[in-house]
Write a protein that holds these residues in place. Structure first.
Motif, PDB file in Angstrom:
ATOM      1  N   ARG A  53       9.389  10.121   4.089  1.00 45.94           N
ATOM      2  CA  ARG A  53       9.353  10.521   2.680  1.00 45.94           C
ATOM      3  C   ARG A  53       8.687  11.878   2.510  1.00 45.94           C
ATOM      4  O   ARG A  53       9.116  12.700   1.693  1.00 45.94           O
ATOM      5  N   MET A  54       7.638  12.128   3.291  1.00 49.25           N
ATOM      6  CA  MET A  54       6.965  13.427   3.226  1.00 49.25           C
ATOM      7  C   MET A  54       7.934  14.542   3.600  1.00 49.25           C
ATOM      8  O   MET A  54       7.985  15.586   2.934  1.00 49.25           O
ATOM      9  N   ARG A  55       8.703  14.330   4.667  1.00 45.41           N
ATOM     10  CA  ARG A  55       9.653  15.363   5.111  1.00 45.41           C
ATOM     11  C   ARG A  55      10.717  15.617   4.043  1.00 45.41           C
ATOM     12  O   ARG A  55      11.102  16.767   3.794  1.00 45.41           O
ATOM     13  N   ALA A  56      11.181  14.543   3.408  1.00 49.10           N
ATOM     14  CA  ALA A  56      12.190  14.702   2.349  1.00 49.10           C
ATOM     15  C   ALA A  56      11.611  15.460   1.160  1.00 49.10           C
ATOM     16  O   ALA A  56      12.278  16.329   0.566  1.00 49.10           O
ATOM     17  N   LEU A  57      10.357  15.173   0.800  1.00 49.59           N
ATOM     18  CA  LEU A  57       9.723  15.870  -0.311  1.00 49.59           C
ATOM     19  C   LEU A  57       9.471  17.335   0.030  1.00 49.59           C
ATOM     20  O   LEU A  57       9.574  18.214  -0.835  1.00 49.59           O
ATOM     21  N   GLN A  58       9.147  17.614   1.290  1.00 47.28           N
ATOM     22  CA  GLN A  58       8.984  19.005   1.710  1.00 47.28           C
ATOM     23  C   GLN A  58      10.283  19.789   1.494  1.00 47.28           C
ATOM     24  O   GLN A  58      10.260  20.928   1.036  1.00 47.28           O
TER      25      GLN A  58
ATOM     26  N   VAL B 188       0.831  -1.208   0.000  1.00 41.18           N
ATOM     27  CA  VAL B 188       0.000   0.000   0.000  1.00 41.18           C
ATOM     28  C   VAL B 188       0.862   1.253   0.000  1.00 41.18           C
ATOM     29  O   VAL B 188       0.611   2.198  -0.746  1.00 41.18           O
ATOM     30  N   GLU B 189       1.901   1.277   0.836  1.00 37.32           N
ATOM     31  CA  GLU B 189       2.735   2.478   0.923  1.00 37.32           C
ATOM     32  C   GLU B 189       3.441   2.766  -0.406  1.00 37.32           C
ATOM     33  O   GLU B 189       3.615   3.930  -0.782  1.00 37.32           O
ATOM     34  N   ASP B 190       3.836   1.718  -1.135  1.00 33.42           N
ATOM     35  CA  ASP B 190       4.489   1.926  -2.427  1.00 33.42           C
ATOM     36  C   ASP B 190       3.498   2.427  -3.473  1.00 33.42           C
ATOM     37  O   ASP B 190       3.843   3.248  -4.334  1.00 33.42           O
ATOM     38  N   ARG B 191       2.261   1.930  -3.425  1.00 30.98           N
ATOM     39  CA  ARG B 191       1.238   2.435  -4.350  1.00 30.98           C
ATOM     40  C   ARG B 191       0.997   3.923  -4.111  1.00 30.98           C
ATOM     41  O   ARG B 191       0.839   4.704  -5.056  1.00 30.98           O
ATOM     42  N   GLN B 192       0.980   4.315  -2.842  1.00 32.97           N
ATOM     43  CA  GLN B 192       0.790   5.731  -2.539  1.00 32.97           C
ATOM     44  C   GLN B 192       1.934   6.574  -3.096  1.00 32.97           C
ATOM     45  O   GLN B 192       1.709   7.656  -3.658  1.00 32.97           O
ATOM     46  N   MET B 193       3.167   6.083  -2.957  1.00 33.28           N
ATOM     47  CA  MET B 193       4.307   6.846  -3.452  1.00 33.28           C
ATOM     48  C   MET B 193       4.302   6.929  -4.979  1.00 33.28           C
ATOM     49  O   MET B 193       4.725   7.932  -5.559  1.00 33.28           O
ATOM     50  N   VAL B 194       3.812   5.877  -5.646  1.00 36.21           N
ATOM     51  CA  VAL B 194       3.684   5.925  -7.108  1.00 36.21           C
ATOM     52  C   VAL B 194       2.668   6.998  -7.501  1.00 36.21           C
ATOM     53  O   VAL B 194       2.882   7.755  -8.457  1.00 36.21           O
ATOM     54  N   GLU B 195       1.558   7.080  -6.754  1.00 33.55           N
ATOM     55  CA  GLU B 195       0.566   8.120  -7.045  1.00 33.55           C
ATOM     56  C   GLU B 195       1.159   9.508  -6.839  1.00 33.55           C
ATOM     57  O   GLU B 195       0.898  10.435  -7.620  1.00 33.55           O
ATOM     58  N   ILE B 196       1.952   9.679  -5.773  1.00 34.43           N
ATOM     59  CA  ILE B 196       2.588  10.967  -5.527  1.00 34.43           C
ATOM     60  C   ILE B 196       3.567  11.285  -6.655  1.00 34.43           C
ATOM     61  O   ILE B 196       3.607  12.409  -7.171  1.00 34.43           O
ATOM     62  N   ALA B 197       4.371  10.286  -7.064  1.00 28.87           N
ATOM     63  CA  ALA B 197       5.332  10.498  -8.155  1.00 28.87           C
ATOM     64  C   ALA B 197       4.613  10.857  -9.448  1.00 28.87           C
ATOM     65  O   ALA B 197       5.087  11.720 -10.221  1.00 28.87           O
TER      66      ALA B 197
END
Length: 527
Positions: free
Chosen positions: A213-218, A174-183
């Motif tokens: 990952r959120m903090r890194a993207l921020q 699930v967490e990887d699917r979310q990151m794909v959506e963000i990407a």
């Protein structure tokens, strides 16, 4: 003060006579994680629909970087401004990661090829800079799969998403699917990402990885609007919080300046009392055993033995891979263990047959109300009574008035905010929809009540109402088995069993401390 990345002012949205949002306000600064909280029905979803261009407000304005929002019909412009990662993934599970990243371009390529074959040309406006960079299209409108894979790898690498572009999306965590959506959203150029209940299906380790990952993207210039009913997560990952209540803006404040009690009061409109665990009396401790399991084994758990007495609430805790959900689902008739036995009030409990389990005295609130708990095209009355239709009539004939009366009683007992039994469940907020699922589980007067994530995705007051029904079931002598990732849910239990890698590794009586239970869930001292 810098120009807000997103600014909503005076947003009003009506659906016929219903006012879904009366005064929506939001100001999000670049590079922050901004929480949007409120009870179900407060107007959060409506505001998000307006912010993402899915619906136009009846009144009010939306601005991005100080500029007016694009026209509603210009979907490419909206995609470059904002994206929403919903609680339910929007990726196509049977396609690869690369195909999902470029799904719009693949569709465009096929359309172009059809146009070229028909001699009409591609038509429309020429693609802009963003779509040119994202179109893996070769000569004649044919898709260059090699280019698609290479560009997918580049997009994933740019945003530090460690996923194989050739992987089938359905096989991802699930967490990887979310990151794909963000990407995918970031690949379109959006730097404002709405995360709608992103942690609902994640365990503690996965949540921490998401926050990292959120903090890194921020730090890379990405801004988040974070929607969650888990208030502790707001304090962990967000800098600012906006509260909606009763379709209106209530307050916006720095998270550090708003204590949890004040935040709950802003959401609920009143102070919410803390639940106190009371010691069980001797009669309850010595109550007859309702559920007794020995040696239950499957691919997800091994050699499970447990008992639940009448009038006792036993919790099952563990990470997402601990086997706790699969164990509970087996006891509710959803799966068949490969070994072991279970008895309810001395009689063998049937496995792999939900109807047989229901007949044996098991009621269940499943883990996903959307996929497993509700029939969206049916009314509240139909959903709450479908498990007891045999009690509402004879020879296949069901008295309409009797069914409506039975459903109306359940609506009152569960405090479901609705127009009546005939209202469609699809019109309900998340908290009221979950109450409908609970009502159906209780309708059959079960001797064993299995609750799987019973308060997931509901607001503070709905959560208290659902947990109060769990308490009432205990007082009525029902044996209750509750699986939850919420410490507040587990605090209501008389005992909590911790599963780790499919085995019960610890048992905690009521009154445990958070740190010791969390350490046990995470595998500390289990070898």
């Amino acid at each position: 003060m810098s120009t807000p990345l997103v600014e909503a002012r005076g947003i009003v949205k009506r659906y016929g006579p219903t006012v879904a949002l009366q005064d929506g306000q939001l100001t999000v600064l670049p590079g922050e994680s901004h929480a949007l909280v409120g009870r179900n029905g407060a107007g959060k979803s409506t505001l998000v629909n307006v912010l993402t261009g899915l619906q136009a407000p009846d009144e009010g304005t939306i601005r991005f970087d100080g500029e007016p929002a694009p026209p509603l019909a210009d979907r490419d412009a909206w995609r470059r401004k904002v994206a929403c990662v919903f609680q339910t993934p929007t990726l196509v599970p049977e396609l690869t990661v690369a195909e999902n990243l470029f799904l719009a371009e693949i569709h465009a390529a096929k359309s172009t090829r059809r146009s070229l074959r028909s001699g009409r040309g591609s038509g429309g406006c020429p693609p802009d800079e963003h779509s040119i960079n994202r179109q893996p299209i070769g000569r004649g409108g044919f898709i260059s799969w090699r280019k698609l894979k290479a560009e997918a790898a580049e997009v994933l690498g740019t945003w530090d998403v460690h996923v194989d572009p050739d992987a089938r999306t359905a096989d991802l965590k699930v967490e990887d699917r979310q990151m794909v959506e963000i990407a995918r959203a970031l690949g379109f150029g959006a730097r404002f990402i709405v995360l709608d209940e992103p942690t609902a299906q994640l365990d503690n380790r996965e949540i921490e990885r998401l926050f990292t990952r959120m903090r890194a993207l921020q730090e890379s210039g990405v801004t988040f609007l974070f929607i969650s009913h888990h208030l502790q997560e707001v304090y962990e990952v967000c800098q600012t919080v906006t509260v909606l209540r009763d379709a209106r803006w209530i307050t916006t404040a720095p998270v550090a300046d708003l204590p949890r009690a004040a935040l709950v009061e802003a959401m609920a409109g009143e102070a919410v009392a803390e639940y106190t665990v009371n010691a069980r009396d001797a009669a309850a401790v010595e109550a007859p055993v309702a559920l007794e399991a020995h040696g239950l084994t499957s691919e997800s758990y091994e050699n499970i033995g447990l008992t639940v007495r009448h009038g006792e609430v036993v919790g099952l805790a563990g990470s997402s891979g601990s086997g706790k959900v699969e164990l509970a689902e087996s006891l509710a008739g959803l799966h068949t263990p490969t070994g072991g036995t279970a008895r309810l009030d001395g009689k063998p409990l049937p496995f792999g047959d939900v109807q047989a389990a229901l007949k044996a005295g098991v009621g269940c609130v499943p883990r996903d109300r959307h996929e497993q708990g509700l029939v969206s095209g049916m009314s509240i009355g139909d959903n709450t009574t479908m498990s007891v239709l045999n009690r509402l009539g004879r020879y296949g004939f069901i008295g309409t008035q009797r069914k409506r009366g039975f459903a109306a009683d359940l609506i009152e007992r569960l405090d479901i905010h609705a127009e009546g039994p005939d209202q469609s469940v699809s019109d309900l907020s998340g908290g009221n929809a979950q109450k409908v699922v609970m009502a159906r589980a209780l309708a059959s007067a079960p001797r064993l009540l299995v609750l799987i994530n019973p308060t997931a995705g509901v607001d503070v007051k709905s959560k208290e109402s659902l947990l109060a029904r769990m308490d009432s079931a205990r007082e009525d002598g029902t044996a209750v088995l509750v699986v939850s990732d919420e410490l507040d849910d587990l605090r209501r239990c008389d005992r909590v069993l911790v599963l780790y890698h499919g085995r019960i590794v610890a048992e905690y009586p009521a009154g445990w401390h958070d740190h010791e239970l969390i350490a046990s869930i995470e595998g500390v001292d289990h070898g």
